[in-house]
Design a protein around this motif. Structure first.
Motif, PDB file in Angstrom:
ATOM      1  N   ILE A  21     -23.750 -37.087  17.249  1.00  0.00           N
ATOM      2  CA  ILE A  21     -24.093 -36.423  18.506  1.00  0.00           C
ATOM      3  C   ILE A  21     -22.890 -36.408  19.435  1.00  0.00           C
ATOM      4  CG2 ILE A  21     -25.496 -36.662  20.612  1.00  0.00           C
ATOM      5  CD1 ILE A  21     -27.009 -35.491  18.258  1.00  0.00           C
ATOM      6  N   SER A  22     -22.687 -35.265  20.048  1.00  0.00           N
ATOM      7  CA  SER A  22     -21.629 -35.119  21.054  1.00  0.00           C
ATOM      8  C   SER A  22     -22.267 -35.332  22.429  1.00  0.00           C
ATOM      9  CB  SER A  22     -21.013 -33.725  20.956  1.00  0.00           C
ATOM     10  OG  SER A  22     -20.062 -33.547  21.974  1.00  0.00           O
ATOM     11  N   LEU A  23     -21.909 -36.425  23.073  1.00  0.00           N
ATOM     12  CA  LEU A  23     -22.506 -36.755  24.367  1.00  0.00           C
ATOM     13  C   LEU A  23     -21.926 -35.905  25.486  1.00  0.00           C
ATOM     14  CD1 LEU A  23     -22.779 -40.654  24.359  1.00  0.00           C
ATOM     15  CD2 LEU A  23     -24.545 -38.972  23.877  1.00  0.00           C
ATOM     16  N   LEU A  24     -22.772 -35.594  26.446  1.00  0.00           N
ATOM     17  CA  LEU A  24     -22.375 -34.825  27.628  1.00  0.00           C
ATOM     18  C   LEU A  24     -22.041 -35.733  28.802  1.00  0.00           C
ATOM     19  CD1 LEU A  24     -25.166 -32.094  27.445  1.00  0.00           C
ATOM     20  CD2 LEU A  24     -22.760 -31.850  26.777  1.00  0.00           C
ATOM     21  N   ASN A  77     -29.106 -26.170  25.485  1.00  0.00           N
ATOM     22  CA  ASN A  77     -28.459 -24.888  25.758  1.00  0.00           C
ATOM     23  C   ASN A  77     -27.418 -25.079  26.851  1.00  0.00           C
ATOM     24  OD1 ASN A  77     -29.691 -24.269  28.473  1.00  0.00           O
ATOM     25  ND2 ASN A  77     -31.568 -24.377  27.242  1.00  0.00           N
ATOM     26  N   ALA A  78     -26.605 -24.045  27.069  1.00  0.00           N
ATOM     27  CA  ALA A  78     -25.489 -24.146  28.019  1.00  0.00           C
ATOM     28  C   ALA A  78     -25.970 -24.470  29.437  1.00  0.00           C
ATOM     29  CB  ALA A  78     -24.682 -22.852  28.009  1.00  0.00           C
ATOM     30  N   PHE A  79     -27.089 -23.884  29.858  1.00  0.00           N
ATOM     31  CA  PHE A  79     -27.610 -24.128  31.203  1.00  0.00           C
ATOM     32  C   PHE A  79     -28.019 -25.594  31.367  1.00  0.00           C
ATOM     33  CE2 PHE A  79     -31.332 -24.354  34.053  1.00  0.00           C
ATOM     34  CZ  PHE A  79     -30.702 -24.003  35.244  1.00  0.00           C
ATOM     35  N   LEU A  80     -28.847 -26.093  30.438  1.00  0.00           N
ATOM     36  CA  LEU A  80     -29.309 -27.476  30.531  1.00  0.00           C
ATOM     37  C   LEU A  80     -28.176 -28.476  30.295  1.00  0.00           C
ATOM     38  CD1 LEU A  80     -32.844 -27.355  28.865  1.00  0.00           C
ATOM     39  CD2 LEU A  80     -32.257 -27.449  31.306  1.00  0.00           C
ATOM     40  N   ASP A  81     -27.147 -28.060  29.559  1.00  0.00           N
ATOM     41  CA  ASP A  81     -25.987 -28.936  29.360  1.00  0.00           C
ATOM     42  C   ASP A  81     -25.251 -29.209  30.669  1.00  0.00           C
ATOM     43  OD1 ASP A  81     -26.529 -29.098  26.670  1.00  0.00           O
ATOM     44  OD2 ASP A  81     -24.741 -28.009  26.011  1.00  0.00           O
ATOM     45  N   VAL A  82     -25.452 -28.352  31.663  1.00  0.00           N
ATOM     46  CA  VAL A  82     -24.887 -28.573  32.992  1.00  0.00           C
ATOM     47  C   VAL A  82     -25.909 -29.270  33.888  1.00  0.00           C
ATOM     48  CG1 VAL A  82     -24.014 -27.432  35.080  1.00  0.00           C
ATOM     49  CG2 VAL A  82     -23.325 -26.595  32.815  1.00  0.00           C
ATOM     50  N   VAL A  83     -27.154 -28.829  33.838  1.00  0.00           N
ATOM     51  CA  VAL A  83     -28.199 -29.342  34.727  1.00  0.00           C
ATOM     52  C   VAL A  83     -28.572 -30.792  34.403  1.00  0.00           C
ATOM     53  CG1 VAL A  83     -30.623 -29.069  35.413  1.00  0.00           C
ATOM     54  CG2 VAL A  83     -29.132 -27.069  35.248  1.00  0.00           C
ATOM     55  N   LEU A 128     -39.124 -35.153  40.279  1.00  0.00           N
ATOM     56  CA  LEU A 128     -37.741 -35.580  40.077  1.00  0.00           C
ATOM     57  C   LEU A 128     -37.681 -36.752  39.094  1.00  0.00           C
ATOM     58  CD1 LEU A 128     -34.740 -35.386  40.652  1.00  0.00           C
ATOM     59  CD2 LEU A 128     -35.113 -36.814  42.686  1.00  0.00           C
ATOM     60  N   ALA A 129     -38.604 -37.701  39.201  1.00  0.00           N
ATOM     61  CA  ALA A 129     -38.626 -38.847  38.284  1.00  0.00           C
ATOM     62  C   ALA A 129     -38.810 -38.393  36.839  1.00  0.00           C
ATOM     63  CB  ALA A 129     -39.727 -39.822  38.685  1.00  0.00           C
ATOM     64  N   VAL A 130     -39.699 -37.441  36.619  1.00  0.00           N
ATOM     65  CA  VAL A 130     -39.932 -36.920  35.268  1.00  0.00           C
ATOM     66  C   VAL A 130     -38.680 -36.199  34.760  1.00  0.00           C
ATOM     67  CG1 VAL A 130     -41.274 -35.238  33.926  1.00  0.00           C
ATOM     68  CG2 VAL A 130     -42.440 -36.824  35.478  1.00  0.00           C
ATOM     69  N   LEU A 131     -38.041 -35.437  35.624  1.00  0.00           N
ATOM     70  CA  LEU A 131     -36.803 -34.753  35.221  1.00  0.00           C
ATOM     71  C   LEU A 131     -35.701 -35.754  34.873  1.00  0.00           C
ATOM     72  CD1 LEU A 131     -36.680 -31.778  37.753  1.00  0.00           C
ATOM     73  CD2 LEU A 131     -37.000 -31.632  35.264  1.00  0.00           C
ATOM     74  N   ILE A 132     -35.566 -36.791  35.670  1.00  0.00           N
ATOM     75  CA  ILE A 132     -34.558 -37.821  35.381  1.00  0.00           C
ATOM     76  C   ILE A 132     -34.875 -38.482  34.037  1.00  0.00           C
ATOM     77  CG2 ILE A 132     -33.717 -40.103  36.077  1.00  0.00           C
ATOM     78  CD1 ILE A 132     -33.875 -39.094  39.013  1.00  0.00           C
ATOM     79  N   ALA A 133     -36.145 -38.814  33.811  1.00  0.00           N
ATOM     80  CA  ALA A 133     -36.542 -39.440  32.550  1.00  0.00           C
ATOM     81  C   ALA A 133     -36.238 -38.517  31.371  1.00  0.00           C
ATOM     82  CB  ALA A 133     -38.028 -39.793  32.587  1.00  0.00           C
ATOM     83  N   PHE A 134     -36.601 -37.241  31.492  1.00  0.00           N
ATOM     84  CA  PHE A 134     -36.332 -36.299  30.399  1.00  0.00           C
ATOM     85  C   PHE A 134     -34.835 -36.128  30.174  1.00  0.00           C
ATOM     86  CE2 PHE A 134     -35.412 -32.092  28.701  1.00  0.00           C
ATOM     87  CZ  PHE A 134     -36.051 -32.213  27.466  1.00  0.00           C
ATOM     88  N   SER A 135     -34.058 -36.147  31.254  1.00  0.00           N
ATOM     89  CA  SER A 135     -32.605 -35.980  31.103  1.00  0.00           C
ATOM     90  C   SER A 135     -32.018 -37.068  30.210  1.00  0.00           C
ATOM     91  CB  SER A 135     -31.907 -35.979  32.473  1.00  0.00           C
ATOM     92  OG  SER A 135     -31.791 -37.287  33.010  1.00  0.00           O
ATOM     93  N   ARG A 136     -32.585 -38.258  30.260  1.00  0.00           N
ATOM     94  CA  ARG A 136     -32.072 -39.358  29.449  1.00  0.00           C
ATOM     95  C   ARG A 136     -32.318 -39.111  27.954  1.00  0.00           C
ATOM     96  NH1 ARG A 136     -28.323 -41.350  31.879  1.00  0.00           N
ATOM     97  NH2 ARG A 136     -28.570 -43.429  31.058  1.00  0.00           N
ATOM     98  N   LEU A 137     -33.433 -38.433  27.636  1.00  0.00           N
ATOM     99  CA  LEU A 137     -33.688 -38.022  26.253  1.00  0.00           C
ATOM    100  C   LEU A 137     -32.763 -36.879  25.859  1.00  0.00           C
ATOM    101  CD1 LEU A 137     -37.601 -37.994  26.312  1.00  0.00           C
ATOM    102  CD2 LEU A 137     -36.122 -39.758  25.311  1.00  0.00           C
ATOM    103  N   TYR A 138     -32.670 -35.900  26.724  1.00  0.00           N
ATOM    104  CA  TYR A 138     -31.822 -34.735  26.473  1.00  0.00           C
ATOM    105  C   TYR A 138     -30.380 -35.159  26.217  1.00  0.00           C
ATOM    106  CZ  TYR A 138     -29.791 -30.076  27.070  1.00  0.00           C
ATOM    107  OH  TYR A 138     -29.117 -28.890  26.861  1.00  0.00           O
ATOM    108  N   LEU A 139     -29.922 -36.138  26.974  1.00  0.00           N
ATOM    109  CA  LEU A 139     -28.537 -36.595  26.862  1.00  0.00           C
ATOM    110  C   LEU A 139     -28.322 -37.570  25.703  1.00  0.00           C
ATOM    111  CD1 LEU A 139     -27.822 -36.998  30.664  1.00  0.00           C
ATOM    112  CD2 LEU A 139     -27.022 -35.168  29.143  1.00  0.00           C
TER     113      LEU A 139
END
Length: 178
Positions: free
Chosen positions: A89-92, A18-24, A130-141
């Motif tokens: 996929i369009s990468l962010l 979503n737009a929010f997570l596409d920035v976060v 923070l480590a879990v968020l960083i790890a998830f961000s790599r999947l999200y991206l």
């Protein structure tokens, strides 16, 4: 395995993007670029006399991590990144140029968290979040497969454990910070 992992990544893209997570998520991922957040924390800990032992432990864990993850495993496994397999996929974020397995962002994060845990730092659990968020961000991206993330977690934890065992035995860090 590759197809199942792509299914998981596509699920994230279809149901969570979503737009929010596409920035976060790009921002969260940037915190893990070259382990910068963990290196900065290590420097702060090394400067502090009270937390210097923790800083030494973290520094050692991160050194082991960069050698094992980026120096050995990524090149030995040479796994293609998911965006190279699914080119729709369009990468962010800018395309990473190294290999996919294991996730370096995740490995550095979990090496740092493991060091903080063994050092008995009371804020280790915040670092874990923070480590879990960083790890998830790599999947999200869409820059890592789930197995890359799990591999990064295991490599990071292993590096943190090895650093702890070395510092505890060689430098007599048994009573770290308390």
């Amino acid at each position: 395995m590759n197809q199942m992992e792509l299914t998981i990544l596509d699920f994230i893209q279809e149901h969570m993007r979503n737009a929010f997570l596409d920035v976060v998520m790009p921002f969260v991922s940037t915190l893990g670029n070259a382990g910068i957040i963990w290196i900065a924390l290590t420097i702060v800990l090394l400067i502090s006399k009270k937390h210097r032992k923790t800083g030494i432990l973290m520094a050692l864990a991160l050194v082991f991590d960069v050698i094992l993850c980026n120096g050995i495993l990524k090149n030995a496994v040479a796994r293609t990144r998911p965006f190279d397999v699914n080119t729709a996929i369009s990468l962010l974020v800018k395309k990473p140029t190294d290999y996919s397995f294991p996730s370096g962002h995740t490995a550095a994060s979990f090496a740092a968290v493991t060091a903080l845990f063994f050092a008995k730092e009371k804020y280790w659990y915040l670092a874990l979040v923070l480590a879990v968020l960083i790890a998830f961000s790599r999947l999200y991206l869409y820059v890592h497969y789930p197995i890359d993330i799990l591999g990064g977690m295991l490599v990071g934890i292993l590096c943190g454990v090895i650093a702890y065992l070395i510092t505890r035995k060689k430098l007599k860090f048994d009573a770290m910070n308390g």
